[in-house]
Design an enzyme around this catalytic site. Structure first.
Site, PDB file in Angstrom:
ATOM      1  N   HIS A 270     -11.614  -5.488   7.804  1.00 46.38           N
ATOM      2  CA  HIS A 270     -12.451  -5.261   6.629  1.00 46.38           C
ATOM      3  C   HIS A 270     -13.742  -4.533   6.995  1.00 46.38           C
ATOM      4  O   HIS A 270     -14.662  -4.458   6.197  1.00 46.38           O
ATOM      5  CB  HIS A 270     -12.805  -6.584   5.955  1.00 46.38           C
ATOM      6  CG  HIS A 270     -11.643  -7.295   5.339  1.00 46.38           C
ATOM      7  ND1 HIS A 270     -10.593  -7.766   6.080  1.00 46.38           N
ATOM      8  CD2 HIS A 270     -11.365  -7.605   4.047  1.00 46.38           C
ATOM      9  CE1 HIS A 270      -9.716  -8.356   5.277  1.00 46.38           C
ATOM     10  NE2 HIS A 270     -10.161  -8.262   4.032  1.00 46.38           N
TER      11      HIS A 270
ATOM     12  N   GLU B  24       0.823  -1.213   0.000  1.00 45.25           N
ATOM     13  CA  GLU B  24       0.000   0.000   0.000  1.00 45.25           C
ATOM     14  C   GLU B  24       0.857   1.263   0.000  1.00 45.25           C
ATOM     15  O   GLU B  24       0.539   2.248  -0.679  1.00 45.25           O
ATOM     16  CB  GLU B  24      -0.951  -0.007   1.207  1.00 45.25           C
ATOM     17  CG  GLU B  24      -2.057  -1.052   1.129  1.00 45.25           C
ATOM     18  CD  GLU B  24      -1.583  -2.461   1.457  1.00 45.25           C
ATOM     19  OE1 GLU B  24      -0.450  -2.608   1.966  1.00 45.25           O
ATOM     20  OE2 GLU B  24      -2.326  -3.426   1.204  1.00 45.25           O
TER      21      GLU B  24
END
Lengths: 328, 379
Positions: free
Chosen positions: A129, A60
């Protein structure tokens, strides 16, 4: 006009803007052939080629860091972070560099990157999540943060974000990726950043929500026939449209704020502070917050106990009405 | 069955040794005029650095990160660049900045605490100082990827230190550069000390150059105190990048002769004898000796170069110190393309408050009072 869900509306926005601006490139994990794990970039690699829709290595910080580099030399990169729980390695790049380059160089260099990232719970997913980390970025000067509340809004706001000259983090509430279907114009249209949307005017109480919870707020209002609620969708949470909030609170004298993120120092805290600074004497009752708890979001079995809900919103509104000065 | 799948070797390049003896066969072709220019920039960079330390001690400058000892890494590499190449520096690259065309006055202003010092003039492709260690490496990779996409023949050149190679962003940057064949040159000035941590405690690798192998890019170690070796390795790396053959990691093996910053005291952790050994390998001394031997320069020219550098630096200090102060409200003016409503209000508030604020202490003094040693991490 076609009926679209939010995934399709976002895809539509990207497709149209990539056609308009050759400098837009997409980079992220699985964004190419796979079209992203939620399929937001579906078909774009086929249409625009894998030089513009780039499957990146799994890093990321690398995705946002290289995105910053691309933006410095003239491209408009759209960096996809697969889940909000994985944005943290990239937060350093956002906080330390993307947000500061214009200031650091006194305007010589800018980093107009766009970060797309799903956010929030409500889909019974794994750990990391279902989180709501938007406040970290709202607390970062130099970045704009947008969270759409449905397909029509998502397309218009994403198109604006793609035309921005400042770094934008565009959070997509995954709970409503496919839960709302509505008419979305086929052509490009822009909804300006920094302006909240008064969805429904009302005189009794101001209800402020953003992202997935606008839908839930509407459901709550439906059930509260006797109370005239004014519903505000913030759309952009940084910069915040203070004027719209204050005008509404001055009118209604009461306010309830819905925020999925942990309660302490969340967006609702800042909204309350601004109300205190500018409309305290208009308040007839303490402002109520319907928030996530200051806990880790539970896994699927207990997730609903953590999240806001129409029932929780209704009960907060009823409390505010009951507590109001002069209420019988 | 067992077999060797791959094996690699790491080259070391030295052309001009510490005694000023040159391996003429491997020496890059550089005209006498350019050699003189390189010498001039070596002296200018050293003079800039010496003066900065003095200014800091006199309270005329904030915390400063000296670069003494690393002049050849910077001048050798920056002389190989073309105008359109983009540079992503860390925070010691004063020599690179000046070769790219940024004035010493601007650099002084920055270190004196004036952000306008990093308002790099248009047309000069070098980024502002990057204080975080290693996080700017992916920016160079991204710029390289963009040059590929835009079909531009530029190269993105990134400077960092041995400490930065431990950061995750070093890995991300070199990995992406390898995967996307980005036209990048990563120049590691291995000055062997990340504040107080020696390079052998930074990595178990025999060299930093060999880390390139893991990313499928080219790697080489050079004598970082040898202008010729640095120039040659950089030229070859730039050529490799420009011809589509991807990125290079150049490890310039050098030494930080000074403290990490003006807030550091290296005596606490470093052996004085070690410094003395490296003083003998000084990059400027050997180059000067070589140029004198080759009659490119002579004592008269040396004197002239040094006094001109002094004058240039004195003038830069004067300009920096007499620059019109930037208004305190400048902090609000470069956050966004256009100021937001909230920031407009805070800006007005600051304007009101500025009128009642009396400056009591400089930032440098408050850092000293707090006993801050390493507010700049070592690169």
């Amino acid at each position: 006009m076609t009926i679209k869900n939010m995934v399709e509306a976002l895809n539509d926005a990207l497709r149209l803007e990539m056609k308009r601006d050759k400098n837009i490139v997409i980079i992220g994990e699985d964004v190419g052939e796979d079209g992203g794990v939620f399929r937001v970039t579906d078909g774009l690699a086929k249409e625009y080629g894998n030089k513009r829709v780039i499957d990146s290595p799994l890093a990321e910080s690398g995705i946002v860091g290289t995105g910053i580099g691309m933006s410095l030399v003239g491209l408009k990169p759209v960096c996809e972070i697969q889940f909000e729980g994985f944005i943290f390695p990239a937060i350093d790049q956002l906080v330390s560099h993307a947000s500061r380059m214009r200031n650091r160089s006194r305007g010589r260099f800018t980093t107009p990157i766009l970060i797309r990232c799903p956010i929030g719970g409500g889909i019974k997913a794994l750990e990391h999540h279902s989180d709501s980390p938007e406040t970290y970025l709202v607390h970062t000067p130099g970045i704009k943060v947008v969270i759409p509340s449905g397909p029509y809004e998502a397309k218009g706001l994403l198109i604006s974000a793609l035309r921005e000259k400042d770094p934008v983090v565009f959070f997509e509430p995954k709970k409503i990726y496919r839960a709302i279907k509505e008419e979305v114009p086929g052509e490009a249209y822009a909804i300006p950043l920094g302006k909240a949307n008064v969805i429904k005017e009302g005189k009794d109480v101001t209800l402020i929500a953003y992202g997935a919870w606008v839908k839930t707020a509407k459901e709550a209002i439906e059930k509260l026939k006797s109370i005239d609620v004014e519903l505000i969708d913030l759309r952009t949470i940084s910069p915040l449209d203070t004027e719209t909030i204050i005008n509404s609170v001055k009118k209604t004298g009461k306010c309830v704020i819905v925020q999925e993120a942990p309660k302490t120092l969340g967006l609702a805290s800042e909204i309350i502070a601004r109300i205190n600074e500018r409309a305290l004497y208009s308040l007839e009752a303490p402002v109520e917050r319907v928030c996530g708890f200051d806990t880790i979001v539970p896994l699927r079995l207990h997730e609903d106990y953590y999240l806001p809900s129409a029932e929780k919103i209704i009960s907060a509104i009823e409390r505010v009405m009951k507590n109001a000065r002069g209420a019988s | 069955m067992e077999k060797t799948l791959a094996s690699f070797d790491i080259k070391y390049l030295q052309i001009l040794d510490e005694n000023g003896v040159c391996d003429e066969k491997s020496k890059p072709k550089i005209s006498d005029d350019v050699l003189k220019e390189m010498y001039r920039f070596l002296i200018l960079t050293k003079t800039f650095d010496d003066k900065a330390l003095k200014l800091q001690r006199q309270g005329r400058m904030g915390t400063y990160a000296p670069m003494r000892g690393q002049e050849a890494c910077q001048i050798g590499s920056a002389f190989a660049l073309q105008k359109n190449d983009w540079v992503f520096p860390a925070f010691r690259e004063n020599g690179v900045y000046m070769i790219k065309g940024v004035s010493p006055e601007m650099l002084y202003r920055y270190w004196m605490g004036d952000e306008r010092g990093m308002q790099i003039p248009k047309g000069i492709n070098i980024l502002p100082v990057s204080i975080t260690v290693g996080a700017h490496l992916p920016h160079a990779t991204g710029a390289g990827m963009a040059f590929n996409y835009l079909n531009e023949k530029n190269v993105a050149v990134c400077y960092f230190g041995d400490g930065a190679t431990s950061e995750g962003d070093f890995h991300a940057a070199l990995n992406f550069a390898g995967v996307f064949k980005a036209p990048c040159v990563f120049i590691c000035q291995n000055n062997q000390w990340a504040i107080s941590v020696p390079v052998k405690e930074q990595t178990a690798s025999q060299t930093i150059a060999q880390k390139a192998i893991a990313y499928g890019i080219h790697g080489i170690q050079v004598d970082g105190n040898d202008v010729f070796a640095v120039y040659k390795a950089t030229s070859e790396a730039l050529e490799r990048a420009r011809s589509g053959k991807g990125a290079t990691l150049i490890e310039c093996f050098t030494y930080r002769l000074a403290d990490h910053t003006t807030s550091d005291d290296a005596k606490k952790y470093r052996d004085e004898n070690e410094i003395a050994e490296w003083v003998k390998k000084d990059p400027i001394t050997r180059f000067e000796k070589y140029l004198v031997d080759k009659r490119v320069i002579n004592p008269v020219i040396i004197g002239k170069v040094k006094s001109e550098a002094e004058q240039q630096i004195e003038k830069a200090v004067k300009l920096a110190e007499s620059a019109k102060p930037q208004p305190p409200t400048d902090m609000f003016d470069y956050l966004y393309e256009s100021i937001t409503e909230e920031m407009k209000e805070q800006r007005e508030q600051a304007s009101r408050e500025n009128k009642i604020i009396t400056k009591t202490t400089s930032g440098e003094n408050s850092a000293k009072n707090a006993g801050v040693v390493g507010e700049l991490e070592e690169a």
